[in-house]
Design an enzyme around this catalytic site. Structure first.
Site, PDB file in Angstrom:
ATOM      1  CG  ASP A  93      -1.753   0.855   1.189  1.00 10.67           C
ATOM      2  OD1 ASP A  93      -2.794   1.124   0.471  1.00 10.67           O
ATOM      3  OD2 ASP A  93      -2.009   1.215   2.499  1.00 10.67           O
ATOM      4  CB  THR A  95      -1.626   6.454  -2.717  1.00 13.45           C
ATOM      5  OG1 THR A  95      -1.506   5.199  -2.128  1.00 13.45           O
ATOM      6  CG2 THR A  95      -3.036   6.851  -1.711  1.00 13.45           C
ATOM      7  CB  THR A  96       1.121   3.068  -6.042  1.00 12.36           C
ATOM      8  OG1 THR A  96      -0.036   3.229  -4.611  1.00 12.36           O
ATOM      9  CG2 THR A  96       2.245   2.885  -6.316  1.00 12.36           C
ATOM     10  CG  ASP A 148      -6.818   0.876  -0.225  1.00 11.75           C
ATOM     11  OD1 ASP A 148      -6.716   2.166   0.604  1.00 11.75           O
ATOM     12  OD2 ASP A 148      -5.023   0.439  -1.430  1.00 11.75           O
TER      13      ASP A 148
END
Ligand code: ADP
Ligand code: MG
Length: 550
Positions: free
Chosen positions: A66, A99-100, A391
């Site tokens: 994550d 997010t990545t 998520d």
């Protein structure tokens, strides 16, 4: 360092140890620090991304995939690199996923910006170009997104599954995907204007170790993981009148004579007896309020246990904050912190049942609410499961609220890149180059997805571009098949809102880093080891320590 003004001019007085770096040096120093962070999470992107093992100062281990978890636990102490971490946190808050992607695009924007800076293009032009391109990309997301019915379970499950693949949660995704969708539907209300509003406040996640993941379940109730304080209390109450407390049931210091000198055993007896009486009076007062079930976030004095049991009250102490706050939502009531202010409104009707095997209370009230019981063998398993499920909950909630989805597997990024490139033709001046660079940066996503899956990233991009030029807006990479397919049809779908957010956060972060043209540092700017690589600004320049990173 201090700043003063002399005849209206800002004047900076530097201390002896102060180091200063300006213009291009400052920019390239910051860009490399930010890029180093971005690159550190790239290898986790997508279903075939790798996990990272993070070890903190105490030796505690987290294994995760994550993005935001990795970045926040990396303990980065470089200010520019921290800006990138903030992008990830903003993305997590706003969208809960992606997010990545946001961080990786930010890194690629900065890499491409560096090339432009080398061609002597002023950062202001690049920033302006990036802003134009970002607005355009978001506008185009609106064009290519598909509207979905928020109650279409099929699509919601695809969205959940897409966000879960590659995470620890994936192994049991069949069970979890169903639970995630069911959970969101349980807490979604239809507003007056017909819109669907998922309210995650009404959902609590309860984790349990020592059980199989497949035994995870959704219960339409609040859950309290405690036991009655006294064995003679009822453990189930059909017509419960529930009181939620966030104070102790005990005599406070102020209620007793704190200053007593207790050398005389008879005096001691007396004091204990008086305290006992006062507690009994307190329990009487609670019973008079009509409550027959008490969930208390704090302690309940041992002496009070028996009195409560005698009154037939079910009392539970040390209820977790998350659990009791969830109960307050479900029961549509408040936590009481002061006995003097208890009113009839603070006692709510509900139903309390007990699962003796799991040692859990289930609490149902007038409000809707649910608890997701996540089970797994060990803490590590359950923690990573929880991150993946969180998520998935966020993306499903976002899809229900927003009603728009996009094709995943890089399909959207390639389509957007094409459209932003077309738009670049209409842009005048040097900004045009920045708009083109922005388009190129979006294509990082399919490239990295391919790379992480062990595929040739250039071939993949060539195939993808060709498919999009032929008008196939949903052509993306299915990393399991290793082929370009219609990812929308295959069920690789993402919420539009998260993608919009990722595009904005990435460009804002890149612009923020580029805007800095002057670094004035109290200490040493360069860091160990990179002097011989040409000082700060060299590869990996100025990562002021990435403690905790393996
Ligand atoms: P993020 O933190 O950005 O959400 P993830 O590691 O969750 O990063 O990866 C998300 C990316 O993986 C998205 O671009 C999504 O479309 C892509 N993805 C998910 N499932 C697949 C799949 N089966 N094939 C290709 N790409 C996929
Ligand atoms: Mg994700």
């Amino acid at each position: 360092m201090s700043q003063q003004r002399m005849q209206g001019q800002p004047m900076i007085i530097l201390g002896e140890d102060t180091q200063r770096m300006k213009d291009k040096d400052a920019q390239s120093h910051n860009i490399s620090a930010a890029r180093a962070v971005a690159e550190s999470v790239q290898s986790t992107l997508g279903p075939k991304g790798m996990d990272k093992m993070l070890v903190d100062d105490l030796g505690d281990v987290t294994v995760t995939n994550d993005g935001v978890t990795i970045l926040t636990e990396m303990d980065i102490d470089n200010p520019t690199a921290e800006m990138i971490v903030e992008v990830a946190e903003a993305q997590e808050d706003e969208a809960g996923d992606g997010t990545t992607t946001a961080v990786a695009i930010a890194g690629e924007l900065l890499k491409n910006a560096e090339d432009l800076l080398e061609q002597d293009i002023h950062p202001t032009s690049i920033i302006r170009g990036f802003n134009m391109a970002s607005s355009k990309a978001k506008e185009e997301i609106g064009e290519i997104a598909t509207e979905v019915d928020p109650s279409d379970e099929e699509i919601l499950k695809s969205v959940a599954e897409t966000s879960m693949t590659g995470k620890g949660a994936e192994l049991n995704k069949d069970v979890l995907v169903d639970l995630v969708v069911e959970a969101i539907q349980a807490v979604t209300v239809e507003a007056d204007d017909g819109s669907h509003v998922p309210d995650l406040q009404f959902l609590n996640i309860q984790t349990q170790t020592g059980r199989a993941v497949s035994e995870s379940a959704l219960v339409r109730a609040g859950v309290v993981d405690q036991e009655p304080v006294h064995p003679e209390m009822p453990s189930e109450v059909e017509d419960a009148k529930i009181l939620l407390l966030d104070r102790d049931i005990k005599m406070t210091e102020a209620d007793t004579d704190a200053q007593l000198v207790l050398d005389d055993p008879e005096r001691l007896q007396e004091v204990v007896a008086r305290e006992d009486e006062q507690l009994e009076a307190l329990v009487d007062a609670i019973a008079d309020s009509g409550a027959n079930v008490i969930f208390c976030q704090n302690g309940i004095d041992e002496l009070a246990h028996r009195y409560l049991a005698e009154k037939g009250i079910l009392a539970v102490r040390r209820v977790k904050k998350s659990e009791i706050e969830h109960l307050a939502e479900i029961l549509e009531t408040r936590l009481v912190g002061d006995f003097d202010s208890i009113s009839a409104d603070d006692i709510t009707e509900g139903k309390v049942t007990r699962d003796e095997d799991d040692e859990l209370f289930y609490v149902e009230g007038s409000g809707h609410g649910a608890t997701l019981l996540l089970r797994g063998s060990t803490d590590h398993v359950v923690d990573e499961l929880e991150r993946g499920v969180n998520d998935a909950l966020d993306v499903v909630a976002s899809t229900v609220a927003d009603g728009r989805v996009l094709a995943g597997g890089g399909a959207t990024e390639v389509e957007l890149a094409g459209r932003v490139r077309d738009y670049a033709d209409s842009v005048e001046g040097r900004e045009q180059l920045a708009v083109e660079a922005f388009a190129d940066s979006l294509e990082l996503v399919p490239r990295v997805l391919a790379e992480n899956a062990g595929l040739d990233s250039i071939d993949t991009l060539v195939d993808l571009r060709a498919a999009h030029e032929d008008g196939d807006e949903h052509a993306g990479l299915d990393v399991h098949e290793g082929e370009v397919v219609d990812t929308f049809e295959t069920g690789i779908v993402e919420p539009a809102h998260a993608k919009e957010q990722a595009v904005s956060s990435a460009s804002e972060a890149a612009n923020l880093v580029m805007k800095i043209d002057d670094i004035i540092a109290a200490g040493d700017l360069s860091t160990e080891g990179d002097e011989d690589e040409g000082g700060p600004g060299g590869p990996g320049g100025g990562m002021g320590g990435m403690g905790g990173m393996m």
